[in-house]
Design a protein around this motif. Sequence first.
Motif, mmCIF file in Angstrom:
data_model
loop_
_atom_site.group_PDB
_atom_site.id
_atom_site.type_symbol
_atom_site.label_atom_id
_atom_site.label_comp_id
_atom_site.label_asym_id
_atom_site.label_seq_id
_atom_site.Cartn_x
_atom_site.Cartn_y
_atom_site.Cartn_z
ATOM 1 N N ALA A 270 -1.897 1.824 -5.858
ATOM 2 C CA ALA A 270 -3.218 1.421 -6.363
ATOM 3 C C ALA A 270 -3.159 1.110 -7.854
ATOM 4 C CB ALA A 270 -4.238 2.517 -6.082
ATOM 5 N N ALA A 271 -2.414 1.904 -8.604
ATOM 6 C CA ALA A 271 -2.315 1.688 -10.051
ATOM 7 C C ALA A 271 -1.612 0.365 -10.358
ATOM 8 C CB ALA A 271 -1.556 2.848 -10.699
ATOM 9 N N LYS B 134 -4.057 -2.516 -9.370
ATOM 10 C CA LYS B 134 -5.381 -2.497 -9.991
ATOM 11 C C LYS B 134 -5.734 -3.718 -10.847
ATOM 12 C CE LYS B 134 -8.653 0.501 -12.339
ATOM 13 N NZ LYS B 134 -8.886 1.784 -13.022
ATOM 14 N N CYS C 221 -6.739 0.907 -1.235
ATOM 15 C CA CYS C 221 -5.363 1.344 -1.450
ATOM 16 C C CYS C 221 -5.316 2.783 -1.967
ATOM 17 C CB CYS C 221 -4.672 0.397 -2.441
ATOM 18 S SG CYS C 221 -2.913 0.701 -2.584
ATOM 19 N N GLN C 222 -6.146 3.065 -2.936
ATOM 20 C CA GLN C 222 -6.123 4.379 -3.574
ATOM 21 C C GLN C 222 -6.486 5.516 -2.616
ATOM 22 O OE1 GLN C 222 -6.709 5.136 -7.684
ATOM 23 N NE2 GLN C 222 -8.725 5.988 -7.264
ATOM 24 N N ASN C 223 -7.348 5.209 -1.647
ATOM 25 C CA ASN C 223 -7.864 6.282 -0.785
ATOM 26 C C ASN C 223 -7.375 6.218 0.658
ATOM 27 O OD1 ASN C 223 -9.791 7.749 -2.667
ATOM 28 N ND2 ASN C 223 -10.426 5.635 -2.934
ATOM 29 N N HIS D 48 -8.739 -2.219 -4.442
ATOM 30 C CA HIS D 48 -8.117 -1.107 -5.162
ATOM 31 C C HIS D 48 -8.531 0.220 -4.537
ATOM 32 C CE1 HIS D 48 -8.221 1.981 -8.423
ATOM 33 N NE2 HIS D 48 -6.976 1.581 -8.518
ATOM 34 N N TRP D 49 -9.790 0.329 -4.202
ATOM 35 C CA TRP D 49 -10.316 1.581 -3.624
ATOM 36 C C TRP D 49 -9.672 1.858 -2.269
ATOM 37 C CZ3 TRP D 49 -12.794 4.251 0.188
ATOM 38 C CH2 TRP D 49 -13.450 5.423 -0.182
ATOM 39 N N GLU E 294 -1.911 6.500 -4.784
ATOM 40 C CA GLU E 294 -2.316 6.264 -6.180
ATOM 41 C C GLU E 294 -1.310 5.404 -6.935
ATOM 42 O OE1 GLU E 294 -4.143 9.803 -8.209
ATOM 43 O OE2 GLU E 294 -3.406 10.759 -6.391
ATOM 44 N N HIS F 119 0.798 -1.235 0.000
ATOM 45 C CA HIS F 119 0.000 0.000 0.000
ATOM 46 C C HIS F 119 0.828 1.282 0.000
ATOM 47 C CE1 HIS F 119 0.777 0.001 4.357
ATOM 48 N NE2 HIS F 119 0.331 1.250 4.377
#
Length: 203
Positions: A107-108, A111, A122-124, A119-120, A104, A91
């Motif tokens: 997350a990319a 993905k 990790c991204q947020n 994914h969400w 991000e 992460h």
Amino acid sequence: MDVREDTLHGMAERAAFREMKQGTAEDWAVIGRDYREFARGLPDRVLTHLKLLDGDFGGFPVCRLEHSLQTATRAHRDGRAEDYVVMALLHDMGDTLGSYNHPEVAAAILKPFVSEELHWICQNHGAFQGYYYFHFLGMDQNAREQFRDHPHFEACREFCEKYDQAAFDPDYASEPLEFFEPMVRRVMAKPITSAYAKAIAEE
Ligand SMILES: [Fe+2]
Ligand SMILES: [Fe+2]
């Protein structure tokens, strides 16, 4: 033959085009073969990159690699599934190149291999982690509230509360990176969602 000469005149098969619009099926057969081989090396590149966090403390009580191992270990010992544990491990891997948007980056990379929910998370996770410290930096502690009505709000809150914010203990006995390597290889063995998934499948 030095590396530069090998690059210019190497023995490996190369596509013949100078501009992509000149490309032929033969060119793309060559590129496709190389691509599949290169894609298979992704877990190795990810693990190598993760090791860059070793010894990088940034003022924290543990280095960024130990924080990653501890987050993953806590998730694993709490009975989380393998893809969740791999997300937990990776992460913060974007810390090296994503100094201003590290969630991000990880997350990319994750993905193609994980569920939309993982994914969400990790991204947020950045905004949700902020609940524990943004107010000490003159920022909005409740930045995560912008996501309150999102279906993955609770999952992300839980990830940060149970594993991420809790993973700064220098006395915690984390599993070593080798423990997680097979998991990373399994989760990243095949993309679930990717524009290139079909090309990889045609082996
Ligand atoms: Fe983070
Ligand atoms: Fe973290």
